[in-house]
Write a protein that holds these residues in place. Structure first.
Motif, PDB file in Angstrom:
ATOM      1  N   PRO A 174      44.131  50.990  44.819  1.00 25.62           N
ATOM      2  CA  PRO A 174      45.285  50.201  44.402  1.00 25.62           C
ATOM      3  C   PRO A 174      46.318  51.093  43.718  1.00 25.62           C
ATOM      4  N   TRP A 175      47.511  50.556  43.546  1.00 30.77           N
ATOM      5  CA  TRP A 175      48.587  51.379  42.967  1.00 30.77           C
ATOM      6  C   TRP A 175      48.240  51.854  41.560  1.00 30.77           C
ATOM      7  N   THR A 176      47.446  51.061  40.851  1.00 25.96           N
ATOM      8  CA  THR A 176      47.093  51.426  39.477  1.00 25.96           C
ATOM      9  C   THR A 176      46.304  52.721  39.414  1.00 25.96           C
ATOM     10  N   HIS A 177      45.508  52.986  40.439  1.00 33.17           N
ATOM     11  CA  HIS A 177      44.609  54.136  40.431  1.00 33.17           C
ATOM     12  C   HIS A 177      45.150  55.320  41.235  1.00 33.17           C
ATOM     13  N   LEU A 190      45.710  53.607  33.532  1.00 30.48           N
ATOM     14  CA  LEU A 190      47.178  53.653  33.612  1.00 30.48           C
ATOM     15  C   LEU A 190      47.722  54.934  32.989  1.00 30.48           C
ATOM     16  N   TYR A 239      38.986  47.100  37.001  1.00 29.09           N
ATOM     17  CA  TYR A 239      40.440  47.124  37.155  1.00 29.09           C
ATOM     18  C   TYR A 239      40.836  47.496  38.586  1.00 29.09           C
ATOM     19  N   GLY A 248      43.738  45.734  41.031  1.00 31.53           N
ATOM     20  CA  GLY A 248      44.966  46.528  40.991  1.00 31.53           C
ATOM     21  C   GLY A 248      46.056  45.980  41.892  1.00 31.53           C
ATOM     22  N   ASP A 249      45.695  45.726  43.148  1.00 30.87           N
ATOM     23  CA  ASP A 249      46.704  45.283  44.112  1.00 30.87           C
ATOM     24  C   ASP A 249      46.884  43.770  44.153  1.00 30.87           C
ATOM     25  N   PRO A 269      38.378  46.729  47.423  1.00 31.47           N
ATOM     26  CA  PRO A 269      39.386  46.841  48.477  1.00 31.47           C
ATOM     27  C   PRO A 269      39.227  48.169  49.223  1.00 31.47           C
ATOM     28  N   PRO A 272      51.987  43.326  41.779  1.00 29.32           N
ATOM     29  CA  PRO A 272      52.731  44.582  41.675  1.00 29.32           C
ATOM     30  C   PRO A 272      53.078  44.946  40.234  1.00 29.32           C
ATOM     31  N   ARG A 273      52.980  43.989  39.323  1.00 32.08           N
ATOM     32  CA  ARG A 273      53.291  44.273  37.916  1.00 32.08           C
ATOM     33  C   ARG A 273      52.153  43.760  37.054  1.00 32.08           C
ATOM     34  N   HIS A 274      51.788  44.576  36.055  1.00 31.95           N
ATOM     35  CA  HIS A 274      50.686  44.175  35.182  1.00 31.95           C
ATOM     36  C   HIS A 274      51.103  44.208  33.720  1.00 31.95           C
ATOM     37  N   ARG A 307      54.886  48.141  40.889  1.00 30.53           N
ATOM     38  CA  ARG A 307      53.970  49.227  40.580  1.00 30.53           C
ATOM     39  C   ARG A 307      54.223  49.803  39.199  1.00 30.53           C
ATOM     40  N   GLU A 308      54.602  48.927  38.302  1.00 31.56           N
ATOM     41  CA  GLU A 308      54.736  49.344  36.917  1.00 31.56           C
ATOM     42  C   GLU A 308      53.942  48.388  36.042  1.00 31.56           C
ATOM     43  N   ALA A 309      53.445  48.937  34.942  1.00 32.16           N
ATOM     44  CA  ALA A 309      52.660  48.108  34.025  1.00 32.16           C
ATOM     45  C   ALA A 309      53.143  48.326  32.602  1.00 32.16           C
TER      46      ALA A 309
END
Lengths: 391, 459, 476
Positions: free
Chosen positions: C454-457, B201, B155, B159-160, C450, B163-165, B29-31
């Motif tokens: 998501p974790w990003t949002h 982000l 995005y 997203g899911d 989804p 876990p890393r972007h 969960r980090e980008a």
């Protein structure tokens, strides 16, 4: 700026018409009508345009509802209650700082109103700002009713409104209390834009003041604090906005105010005065005629947006209508018809009149549109015969 | 001697390595965001990132806003990572455009099939759709290219997926927009669907690490004094040294009325810029005179012929019509210009709107200035993203075409603009200042073109 | 704005009054809609100083609280509206076999709907400051209507200034058409007056919801008296008689708007309804159904803010709806096709040949691909790979340009179009005039998202705090 002669000439031009000193609101209006020479002249001569055509059919319908005024007062009173308690709390929360010992100063309480009061408040503001910037312990950390001053068009202008100046941590913030609501995190974009432009002027003037006091301009934050009403109630919601670009704009705005001597020199002696237009003893038709002469001689730039900003706009619209000017319709229309002087001419071109060279591109388009229209569109189909519903 | 500024190249490589290391070391969960100026070699950096991830045995997905961008990445990945297989997940009716895809590329519209491979490439929409349907398996790491072009909705869907972007993008690009009425109603809120992926982000994960590429590989050093206005707070240099790239025009044959056009071409060839101005005046958006001027310029350029020399090859090469593009703002400008160019056998010159030209490179670009012949500014025309795209597509020269009155539009007091709580940008006012700065930077390259005057400005 | 608008504006000027800019009506008008007119108090955005409502031009109900800043008085007045509005909105209209449609004079009234909805929808229904269920549900309905009104082409809410602007071209600028009296006057000026003169006089007629300076100055005095005499009492038997002058004040002002609203509505009713209007009425019905199952069946209020997911959905559906509306209007109404004809998105001409038996080689066998040959005098700016639809049957398969040929007729071109279907569907007849355009079918694929953010949002920790809904307690 401001040679005595030029100012005298502008004074002559106002000739007893209702006066309006420059302030944040007139400056904002000036910015929106900056392309209009009459608006420039009126601004320089400090004419209250809203009152100019009172009593004629072109009078401006401006004026604030007494209730609007009251909402603002009630909101401000609540913020000021108990030593500005709720204002400190809101500012502290917005800036992430807890104010341990609130030390507000309210210049409105200390100094009476009126023009002399403004000058006195401006002096008091300078003293308080100097005190705050000196870093003295125990200096005030909230200045309510600050008045900043600067020469505009040769006369001192006072910028007050409901400015607050807050020191919650470093640096100093300028803010403005507005009673419009921020609902679920969002405020009216135009109202907020106007408030931000207003605070940008305070930031600019505060920086100039800091410089005069020998302090660093960076002591004044580039961030505006707009204190609005939260959701449907009257609790405060503070909006933080970076205003660097708006401060830059404010500097240009103040630099662009009309050059009084230049304007005065450009006018012929036969130009009717503003006073002759507002003269209540003259018949309305005569006043309108004088106003038209004034507009004609000095020059205008009508656009529909003027209707919300200028007391002469209804007369200007009438003139635009008379000549059939596309300006009457607004920018999205005029963009399509460069080179064509009037709606009447557009009608002719649509009907197939031979265009001048400068009209050729537009003529081709309107003629094509008219061709389609005539070929494709039958008379609108009505369900039944139109009956008169107007009683 | 190397044609490159080795120091800048080394710095840029170090930034790319640091960004890749950061995302490989990131917690779930980090980008990581990599912001690049135009033509910084983003695709190359993404391929490097994918290679590094694969060497650690990670499964990877790569998403882009458009199909064309995805195709380019598939080609680049297939080439550099061969023999490793690259799955390209596409929509049923949008297959890979090449008749002969690279040998190790696996184009498919079946997400289950794509999930078998360790590298999956696709548009963000396609990846999102397949993932939402449960057809596309999660991966360890997601790369997003052109992340400043991707909106929050695109995005959201991916997203899911990982876990890393790692998000890579050019901050000067056109911001996401929508044809829907009232599309600004969420402006300022963290849930605004028109935020860029990068802004998503920043809003939800303010501690996201951001790297800035200090390089442009596409642009020549001569381009930078103008282009830097689009990237405040982001210094960068050209990879190629001064004087390496050269464009040599053929001698002009005597022709009536071509002197001004030759002067523009000669200036552009020598300085990398020319700001050609037709006489002042207000004209239609699809002004026939501007079309005629652009056609004459290009026809003359092709007639005279040009050789270009660059860092890529030692010998000089002939400039082809397909190396030239014209960037416009409106569709009607495009269709009328297309017609006019076709009529003089310049079918190979590319004409398109700025948003369609994003991410593409040409040797010479003609930019039909967004403000050309306008009566006033508005948010669309003053958007500096559009101007940025137009002025950063070229390797050798950019010729800006407008009218002598355009500069006045951004002089004096910027118009009052609306303001949004929680939204710090101000596109109308920022664009105004950027336009003003660009005009100032082009001042030394200003040359007149003959023509009629348009209508006077209404004032 | 486009050149059709330019020509229409020039014609409106020549005619001295507005001209039609539509040849069919592009919105449904229900058999028995509900008109509503609001007045607010000065710049008090969440107050209703007066509300009028009704189904007929000659009859209206009115609720006036007296002092709208007093919570008790304000809610008492609004409850009166709610008690009539809710049953009609929830099942009354359906009982008459139609959907509930609300008609408002201008955009200010629509904004008012949203603000009142926002204020009422979240009121607590238990505790010290409990509001009635009826009032809260009323708030939710208003909120729904306000939100739904943004959906392109929707018809549950008719804002008359918008409706009239859709159907008429005038000499007024956009800003001036916000005034319903001015717009109406420009459309139908009284005898011997030009549209311009009539609009000039009519724009001074205030119909709310924001009051003018003069109106509120009058009201201010009435309200001071009302408040002084009632001395903070909210006892209905005391305040009802005191309200008389204030009611009279608003009654006179509502009477400016009421006949105007119905006259404007009736004028538009005369126009024949566009073919796709009924289809969009069904979309509205579905949206209404979703609202009922949420607001009534689940009993939960809408979130005050859209989630990322909800915002994404809305944006997507609005984009689709705006494209579909443009398509529907162009197919329904030849006038709306003109901008497309002028911008290379449509072509019109005479059908000179139809070859139903044309065949092309398919993957396995030769298949039927009928050809239609069109002769047009328009300059052709259509891209060669464009898919075109015959506007006579826009929902059938696309045509592709197979060939462009010169015509013997001067200034004309022949276009050979290949129909991408072998089915027996309607096609234009030889010898007729036909329009082919990019408008056809439904263009956009559905958006798959989804189920969860998501974790990003989402913020990493639960640092995001929910916005508290204020409870209203204080009176001024």
């Amino acid at each position: 700026m401001g040679s005595v002669d030029a100012l005298g000439r502008l004074e002559q031009l106002r000739a007893g018409a209702a006066e309006r000193s420059p302030d944040v609101r007139t400056l904002a209006r000036f910015a929106s009508t900056a392309q209009c020479r009459v608006a420039n002249l009126g601004f320089a001569a400090r004419v209250d345009f809203d009152k100019l055509l009172l009593g004629t059919r072109f009078a401006a319908p401006f004026g604030q509802s007494p209730f609007a005024f009251r909402r603002g007062l009630v909101f401000e009173e609540r913020l000021r209650a108990d030593g500005h308690q709720s204002l400190f709390a809101a500012l502290g929360e917005a800036l992430g700082q807890n104010v341990v010992s609130p030390r507000p100063v309210n210049l409105r309480e200390r100094i009476a109103g009126g023009k002399r009061g403004m000058a006195a408040r401006a002096t008091a503001t300078e003293e308080v700002v100097a005190d705050v910037l000196s870093g003295r312990r125990g200096a005030p950390n909230l200045l309510d009713g600050a008045v900043l001053t600067r020469e505009v068009c040769g006369v001192p202008a006072y910028f007050e409104a409901d400015a607050v100046l807050a020191r919650v941590g470093e640096p100093l913030h300028a803010g403005e209390i507005k009673s419009f609501p921020t609902v679920d995190g969002q405020a009216d974009a135009d109202k907020l834009g106007a408030a931000v432009a207003q605070v940008a002027i305070y930031v600019l003037l505060l920086r100039e003041l800091a410089a005069r006091l020998g302090r660093d301009a960076d002591a004044i934050s580039n961030e505006a604090l707009i204190i609005t009403a939260k959701n449907t109630g009257l609790q405060p919601a503070v909006i933080r906005k970076p205003v660097a670009r708006e401060v830059q704009r404010a500097a240009r705005l103040l630099a662009a105010v009309p050059n009084a001597p230049e304007l005065a020199a450009s006018l012929s002696s036969r130009t009717p005065t503003f006073g002759s237009v507002s003269d209540p003893s003259a018949p309305a038709e005569a006043r309108i005629e004088r106003a038209e002469t004034l507009l004609e001689r000095v020059g205008t730039h009508y656009q529909p947006e003027c209707l919300a900003a200028c007391g002469l706009s209804r007369l200007c619209r009438q003139r635009a209508h008379r000549s059939g000017s596309p300006d009457r319709m607004g920018a999205s229309f005029t963009r399509l018809v460069p080179g064509v002087p009037s709606l009447d001419r557009l009608g002719e071109l649509a009907a197939g009149a031979p265009p001048k060279a400068s009209e050729a591109s537009v003529a081709e388009q309107v003629a094509l549109a008219a061709h389609h229209l005539d070929e494709l569109v039958p008379v609108p189909a009505l369900v039944r015969n139109r009956r008169r519903v107007r009683q | 001697m190397s044609p490159y500024d080795d120091e800048v190249v080394a710095q840029a490589d170090a930034v790319v390595r640091a960004a890749i290391d950061a995302v490989l070391a990131a917690r779930p969960r980090e980008a990581v965001v990599v912001t690049a100026p135009a033509g910084a070699g983003k695709s190359y950096a993404i391929v490097s990132g994918v290679a590094a991830a694969r060497s650690k045995g990670l499964r990877v997905a790569v998403g882009t806003p458009t199909n064309e961008q995805a195709h380019d990445l598939v080609r680049a990945l297939a080439k550099r990572l061969a023999p490793e297989r690259i799955a390209f997940l596409h929509a049923k009716h949008r297959p890979f455009p090449d008749d002969q895809p690279p040998k190790n590329a696996r184009p498919t519209h079946d997400a289950h099939e794509a999930s078998v491979e360790a590298i999956v490439v696709g548009t963000l929409s396609k990846l999102a759709d397949a993932h939402a349907r449960g057809d596309l398996a999660r991966v360890d790491l997601l790369f997003v290219d052109e992340a400043y072009q991707a909106n929050a909705v695109q995005y959201y869907g991916v997203g899911d997926l990982a876990p890393r972007h790692l998000l890579m993008g050019d901050s000067g690009q056109l911001a996401p927009f929508s044809a829907a009425p009232d599309a600004d109603r969420w402006r300022g809120l963290a849930t605004d669907p028109l935020l860029t992926a990068v802004e998503v982000l920043r809003r939800h994960h303010p501690s996201t690490r951001e790297f800035k590429l200090p390089i442009t590989r596409r642009l020549d050093p001569r381009a930078l004094p103008v282009v830097q206005a689009f990237y405040p707070g982001h210094p960068f240099k050209a990879a190629v040294k001064h004087g390496v790239r050269r464009m040599v025009l053929g001698k002009p044959t005597a022709a009536r009325g071509m002197a001004a056009f030759d002067a523009v071409l000669d200036h552009a060839a020598e300085h990398g810029w020319a700001h050609a101005e037709l006489p002042a005046g207000v004209v239609l958006a699809a002004d026939p005179e501007t079309i005629a001027a652009i056609v004459r310029l290009l026809k003359r350029l092709v007639e005279r012929g040009a050789f270009v020399r660059s860092e890529r090859r030692a010998t000089k090469a002939t400039l082809l019509a397909s190396d030239i593009a014209v960037a416009v703002s409106h569709r009607d400008q495009r269709s009328l210009l297309r017609e006019a160019l076709d009529a003089v056998d310049l079918q190979d010159v590319v004409v398109d709107t700025a948003n369609k030209l994003q991410g593409r490179t040409f040797e010479v670009l003609v930019a039909w200035h967004p403000l050309a012949g306008l009566d006033g500014t508005d948010e669309f025309h003053v958007d500096h993203g559009r101007l940025c795209v137009m002025l950063t597509r070229h390797r050798h020269a950019c010729i800006v075409v407008g009218r002598a009155s355009d500069r006045e539009l951004v002089q004096g007091i910027p118009p009052a603009s609306p303001s949004y709580a929680g939204y710090d940008a101000n596109p109308a006012m920022d664009g105004w200042y950027v336009h003003e700065a660009v005009f100032a930077a082009l001042a030394d390259h200003r040359l007149p073109l003959p023509g009629g005057t348009g209508a006077p400005r209404r004032r | 704005m486009n050149y059709l608008d330019v020509v229409l504006a020039a014609r409106a000027r020549a005619a001295g009054r507005a001209v039609r800019s539509a040849s069919v009506r592009h919105r449904h008008i229900a058999a028995r809609p509900l008109a509503m007119v609001f007045w607010q108090l000065g710049a008090e955005p969440f107050t209703a100083a007066a509300v009028a409502w009704g189904h007929r031009p000659d009859r209206r109900s009115m609720a006036v609280p007296g002092e709208p800043r007093d919570r008790t008085l304000a809610f008492r007045a609004l409850s009166r509206v709610a008690e009539e509005f809710n049953p009609w909105f929830e099942y009354g209209a359906a009982g008459e076999g139609d959907l509930p449609q609300v008609v408002l004079p201008n955009a200010g009234n629509l904004a008012m709907l949203g603000r009142l909805g926002r204020r009422l929808a979240y009121l607590p229904t238990t505790g010290e400051h409990a509001a009635s269920d009826e009032l809260v549900r009323f708030g939710r309905h208003l909120q729904f209507l306000h939100e739904h009104a943004r959906y392109p082409g929707q018809q549950l809410v008719l804002v008359l200034t918008d409706l009239l602007r859709t159907h008429w071209a005038t000499e007024l600028s956009h800003l001036e058409t916000q005034s319903l009296p001015a717009l109406d006057a420009a459309i139908e000026p009284p005898a011997k007056k030009s549209g311009h003169e009539a609009a000039f006089a009519a724009e001074r007629v205030e119909i709310g919801p924001a009051p003018g300076h003069d109106d509120d100055t009058v009201l201010s005095g009435l309200l001071d008296t009302f408040n002084a005499v009632r001395a903070k009492s909210t006892d209905e038997s005391l305040v009802a008689p005191l309200r008389g002058p204030i009611e009279a004040h608003f009654s006179a002002r509502i009477d400016r708007a009421w006949p105007l609203v119905w006259r404007c509505l009736d004028r538009e009713r005369q126009l024949l309804e566009g073919a796709s209007v009924a289809e969009r009425w069904k979309t509205d019905e579905a949206a209404l159904g979703r609202h009922f199952s949420w607001a009534i069946a689940s009993g939960r209020p809408l979130a005050t803010k859209d989630s990322s997911r909800a915002a994404a959905w809305k944006l997507h559906s609005w984009e689709a709806a705006v494209a579909e509306l443009e398509m529907n209007e162009a197919v329904d109404d030849p006038m709306r096709m003109i901008p497309a004809l002028m911008s290379g998105r449509a072509v019109r001409g005479k059908v000179i040949a139809v070859d139903l038996e044309n065949r092309v080689q398919g993957a396995t066998r030769r298949i039927r691909r009928p050809l239609v040959t069109l002769e047009t005098d328009q300059p052709l700016t259509l891209p060669s790979d464009v898919e075109l639809y015959w506007s006579g049957a826009a929902k059938t398969a696309a045509y592709q340009i197979q060939e462009v040929l010169p015509s013997k007729k001067k200034g004309c071109t022949r276009l050979v179009l290949e129909h991408q279907t072998q089915s027996n569907v309607p096609r234009p007849a030889s010898g007729s005039m036909a329009t082919f355009s990019v408008y056809g079918r439904s263009p956009r694929p559905p958006l798959m998202l989804p189920d969860h953010d998501p974790w990003t949002h989402t913020a990493p920790a639960s640092s995001a705090k929910s916005d508290d809904i204020e409870t209203e307690g204080e009176n001024p």
